[in-house]
Design an enzyme around this catalytic site. Sequence first.
Site, PDB file in Angstrom:
ATOM      1  N   ARG A 100      45.351  42.550  36.209  1.00 52.59           N
ATOM      2  CA  ARG A 100      44.846  42.040  37.666  1.00 52.59           C
ATOM      3  C   ARG A 100      45.303  42.983  38.937  1.00 52.59           C
ATOM      4  O   ARG A 100      46.511  42.815  39.159  1.00 52.59           O
ATOM      5  CB  ARG A 100      45.091  40.626  37.804  1.00 52.59           C
ATOM      6  CG  ARG A 100      44.153  40.030  38.953  1.00 52.59           C
ATOM      7  CD  ARG A 100      44.398  38.550  39.127  1.00 52.59           C
ATOM      8  NE  ARG A 100      43.749  38.111  40.156  1.00 52.59           N
ATOM      9  CZ  ARG A 100      44.029  38.172  41.511  1.00 52.59           C
ATOM     10  NH1 ARG A 100      45.077  38.941  41.782  1.00 52.59           N
ATOM     11  NH2 ARG A 100      43.065  37.667  42.438  1.00 52.59           N
ATOM     12  N   LYS A 145      22.584  42.787  42.266  1.00 53.23           N
ATOM     13  CA  LYS A 145      22.647  41.703  41.365  1.00 53.23           C
ATOM     14  C   LYS A 145      24.001  41.574  40.902  1.00 53.23           C
ATOM     15  O   LYS A 145      24.348  42.120  39.721  1.00 53.23           O
ATOM     16  CB  LYS A 145      21.476  41.863  40.286  1.00 53.23           C
ATOM     17  CG  LYS A 145      21.083  40.732  39.636  1.00 53.23           C
ATOM     18  CD  LYS A 145      19.726  41.019  38.973  1.00 53.23           C
ATOM     19  CE  LYS A 145      19.357  39.616  37.994  1.00 53.23           C
ATOM     20  NZ  LYS A 145      18.701  38.436  38.956  1.00 53.23           N
TER      21      LYS A 145
END
Length: 282
Positions: A100, A145
Amino acid sequence: MKDLAYYNGKISSISEMMVPFNDRSHFFGDGIYDATVSRNGIIFKLTDHLERFFSSMALVGINPDFTITELEQLLKTLVGKLDEADYFIYFQVSRGTAPRDHSYSPDIIPNLSIYMSPWPIDTDKDVRLKVMTAQDKRFEFCHIKTLNLLPNVIASQEATLKGLDEVVFHRDQRVTECAHSNVSILVNGVFQTAPLDNWILPGIARKYLLLASEALGFGTSETPFTVDEMLLADEVIISSSASICMVVSEIDGKAVGGKDPERLRQLQDAVYEDFYKETDSL
């Protein structure tokens, strides 16, 4: 197979598929997706969806390690493994797998995920939807999207708890789109829908409703309209690839539409005929 999941070459049922914990979609929603339906093993408007999928990837800087042709063939192959039925077809790509960190290596390899599950395709022309309006609090990338759908989720859940079918977003009274579909109106014989800017997704069903309206001799307009104009419109239409031309009868508890049933039925007949023609077995 009754349903199917795919992740970077692995195929299983949806319930059995496992995804790496460090997939960046997990931490950041760092990815994009697209979705449509299939009937008789034929994926509806696949070329349009693939083009939008690759456009979304380019807009967020994801560099796929597969071509549009390779993805098209993969999707067709996977559909061929399913039992004969109507299916929802979903495919997404995340930026990749890494510890992360907001930044990422330019060499990161994207992760491709696909799932296909039974989906009863609804082409009932007599269904009438009840919806609510809500202030559009989404970010300014609505034309992409992306996987970042938290505002859509919150609004959709509020609508569901109220027994409603959808949410119509607006920005300072300008109607943008719905939580998971486009919204358009019929006014004085004109099919009007919001312009393709960064406030709406370039819907595939929206595109073909415009084309059908032109073929039927209706006027068309890609210009903004307000909540008040929507409430006074002859018809209010919600569209998506899974619900191509659905009609709204109530917004925020107020009756709407029902003033141009002839043009509405012509439009529904045209787009549903196109759907059945494209997805009929050879």
